[in-house]
Design a protein around this motif. Sequence first.
Motif, PDB file in Angstrom:
ATOM      1  N   GLU A  39       0.848  -1.172   0.000  1.00 22.69           N
ATOM      2  CA  GLU A  39       0.000   0.000   0.000  1.00 22.69           C
ATOM      3  C   GLU A  39       0.893   1.235   0.000  1.00 22.69           C
ATOM      4  N   PRO A  40       0.355   2.390  -0.345  1.00 22.49           N
ATOM      5  CA  PRO A  40       1.155   3.615  -0.234  1.00 22.49           C
ATOM      6  C   PRO A  40       1.654   3.794   1.185  1.00 22.49           C
ATOM      7  N   ALA A  41       2.894   4.200   1.305  1.00 18.60           N
ATOM      8  CA  ALA A  41       3.513   4.334   2.623  1.00 18.60           C
ATOM      9  C   ALA A  41       2.767   5.352   3.454  1.00 18.60           C
ATOM     10  N   PRO A  42       2.377   5.012   4.652  1.00 15.55           N
ATOM     11  CA  PRO A  42       1.669   5.956   5.518  1.00 15.55           C
ATOM     12  C   PRO A  42       2.623   6.997   6.067  1.00 15.55           C
ATOM     13  N   ALA A  43       2.020   8.018   6.636  1.00 21.25           N
ATOM     14  CA  ALA A  43       2.839   9.069   7.230  1.00 21.25           C
ATOM     15  C   ALA A  43       3.621   8.512   8.396  1.00 21.25           C
ATOM     16  N   PRO A  44       4.841   9.022   8.597  1.00 22.84           N
ATOM     17  CA  PRO A  44       5.640   8.502   9.702  1.00 22.84           C
ATOM     18  C   PRO A  44       4.972   8.765  11.037  1.00 22.84           C
ATOM     19  N   VAL A  45       5.202   7.843  11.951  1.00 21.47           N
ATOM     20  CA  VAL A  45       4.606   7.952  13.288  1.00 21.47           C
ATOM     21  C   VAL A  45       5.541   8.741  14.186  1.00 21.47           C
ATOM     22  N   PRO A  46       5.028   9.727  14.917  1.00 24.00           N
ATOM     23  CA  PRO A  46       5.895  10.435  15.847  1.00 24.00           C
ATOM     24  C   PRO A  46       6.396   9.512  16.940  1.00 24.00           C
ATOM     25  N   ALA A  47       7.604   9.757  17.344  1.00 18.44           N
ATOM     26  CA  ALA A  47       8.185   8.926  18.403  1.00 18.44           C
ATOM     27  C   ALA A  47       7.393   9.107  19.686  1.00 18.44           C
ATOM     28  N   TYR A 120      -9.245   2.835   9.706  1.00 15.13           N
ATOM     29  CA  TYR A 120      -9.879   4.130   9.909  1.00 15.13           C
ATOM     30  C   TYR A 120      -9.216   4.964  11.000  1.00 15.13           C
ATOM     31  N   GLY A 121      -8.253   4.417  11.699  1.00 16.69           N
ATOM     32  CA  GLY A 121      -7.508   5.223  12.654  1.00 16.69           C
ATOM     33  C   GLY A 121      -7.993   5.069  14.075  1.00 16.69           C
ATOM     34  N   LEU A 122      -7.067   5.251  14.986  1.00 13.67           N
ATOM     35  CA  LEU A 122      -7.350   5.038  16.397  1.00 13.67           C
ATOM     36  C   LEU A 122      -8.282   6.086  16.963  1.00 13.67           C
ATOM     37  N   HIS A 240      -2.400   4.280   9.628  1.00 16.57           N
ATOM     38  CA  HIS A 240      -3.439   3.372   9.173  1.00 16.57           C
ATOM     39  C   HIS A 240      -3.443   3.323   7.651  1.00 16.57           C
ATOM     40  N   ALA A 241      -3.855   2.203   7.119  1.00 12.02           N
ATOM     41  CA  ALA A 241      -3.853   1.987   5.678  1.00 12.02           C
ATOM     42  C   ALA A 241      -5.077   1.168   5.310  1.00 12.02           C
ATOM     43  N   LYS A 242      -5.342   1.070   4.031  1.00 11.24           N
ATOM     44  CA  LYS A 242      -6.496   0.319   3.548  1.00 11.24           C
ATOM     45  C   LYS A 242      -6.172  -1.173   3.630  1.00 11.24           C
ATOM     46  N   VAL A 243      -6.730  -1.843   4.602  1.00  6.80           N
ATOM     47  CA  VAL A 243      -6.414  -3.249   4.831  1.00  6.80           C
ATOM     48  C   VAL A 243      -7.633  -4.155   4.753  1.00  6.80           C
ATOM     49  N   ILE A 244      -8.829  -3.593   4.694  1.00  5.57           N
ATOM     50  CA  ILE A 244     -10.046  -4.396   4.648  1.00  5.57           C
ATOM     51  C   ILE A 244     -10.335  -4.796   3.208  1.00  5.57           C
ATOM     52  N   GLN A 245     -10.421  -6.100   2.950  1.00 11.67           N
ATOM     53  CA  GLN A 245     -10.754  -6.623   1.634  1.00 11.67           C
ATOM     54  C   GLN A 245     -12.181  -7.162   1.646  1.00 11.67           C
ATOM     55  N   ARG A 246     -12.748  -7.300   0.469  1.00 12.28           N
ATOM     56  CA  ARG A 246     -14.149  -7.747   0.383  1.00 12.28           C
ATOM     57  C   ARG A 246     -14.330  -9.134   0.989  1.00 12.28           C
TER      58      ARG A 246
END
Length: 572
Positions: A39-47, A120-122, A240-246
């Motif tokens: 998937e497209p690389a998500p934004a980096p997570v802050p430490a 969808y994010g925390l 978070h990324a698109k991980v839900i498949q049909r």
Amino acid sequence: MGAGATAAANDNRLAIELEAAETIDEDQRGETAIAPEPEPAPAPVPAPVEKGLLLSAVYVVGSVLLFLTQGLGMNLALANLTQVQGSLSATSIEAGWLSAAYMAPNVSLSIALVKIRAQYGLRRFAEISIAGFVVVSLMNVFVSDLHSAIVVRFISGIAAAPMSTLGFLYMLEAFPPARKLTVGLALALTCTTISAPVTRLISPTLIEYGQWHALYTLEMALALIALPIIYLLPLTPVPHAKVIQRMDILSYLLVAVAFGCLAVVLTMGRLYWWFEAPWLGVLLVVSITTLTTAVLIELHRPVPLIDVRWIASKEIVHFAAVLLIFRLVASEQSTVAANFYQQLGLQFEQVATLYWIILAAAIGGGLLCAALMNPQHAERVHILALSLLATGAYMDSQATGLTRPEQMYLSQAMIASGTALFLPPAMARGFKAALAKGPSYILSFIVIFLFTQSIGSLIGSAAFGTFVTIREKFHSNILAERIVLSNPLVAQRVNQLSAAYAKVMGDKTLLGGEGTVLLSQQVTREAYILAYNDAFLLASAVALFALAGLLLHIFYNWLRQRLSAPAPMPAT
């Protein structure tokens, strides 16, 4: 129904681990959570930012409140079915549907929550979850009969699933990454055990105050208190990324139907009796068919929702068996002991101190486990936990009709401590095994945890309840053979019991009949006490069997290491 408390059991810890897995993985790796396909690389997570002692304490308090909100919502009705059925104009069997309706969706929903949170994010997950729980809590206020109560309980089972997850996340948030799988994990799992004794302590007063509506007015109040916690105490964001498949949706629905039908069968089977209600067999067939279909689908998917092959591996089957045996033994306190007190006719004032001791012992066991949470100490902690469980259950098996809570303070404290000690080391080991395979295996691990804890607690409650019923019939037959009026002692006892009615009943035949009925009730009571003693002894035997298996496993590993060690080089 003891099933609820267990299921409680205790219960709902399944959702916990899935979120822990992703959170810890992000804290320690800083990588994307659950990305089975490119998937497209998500934004980096802050430490992660180190929190001060005061702020960490606030997160811990928030976590405890969230756990209590979810746990009380689950246990309040289940621990008070006898009292609640009057306000709902229901029989005891009909009231059992409150438990079944709650558990049917709850036992599987955490599988879906993993990917929902990852996609969808925390933040959005937390806000929608708490808002949904508040709305469902408000619905309890409008319950007026059994049918509306069952519908609301079904919806409550759905809404409550994310709450234990949030409680777990807030507990982990209070600790640095190095302590999340040790102190954080131990304290979070301890919090899942405290709601059952707290429910027993507060519900009698609530029932006296306002029956069903008083119980769930408290749940609504706790939900409203928890609402600002979600908004004022942020959690460390994860990508978070698109991980839900049909096909994930189809697989989950099949698993949800399978687990839901199985939960209903296990909850209601003992009440309707297993071979007397044909619809129990129909539900069981539906459960087996849908679960088999889900397995076949997952086996042929390149990126499965659940890795069936990994779950079926020798190591994971062994891990699942360990957790299932533990859950069966832990049902002794939540199911057998609680029902035993009811059989003795003990009132709240007589058992309140016992539940305070159980609560203190569970917290003490959890704190001790947090101090000992180390991979090198896991087997020693399990030996201690199983020893406490086996000894406590054996002590309970010596009960008589004169036994009172004071004689069970020590044994029940040992069982509560053993329960709190056992699960965290086992969970940490299994969780690390899943992480070692990769983040995509976390969901498969959750399925194992879900089945062994939520479904396992229902299995334990159903098994012990059925065992007690069968043993009561056995002991009743043995005792009834010896109760004959030709025996002078029996005739004397009948006369003594009927003497209470002598002033209001002149017919000697009717008077003798009343004495016989009272004696029959006493015989049944004694038969139940003997049956519960058998159940306590069975729990002790299972714990001893598990302890023996653990010691043999330790000895086998030690012997294998000794035999595989290279021979020392001869001195030159």
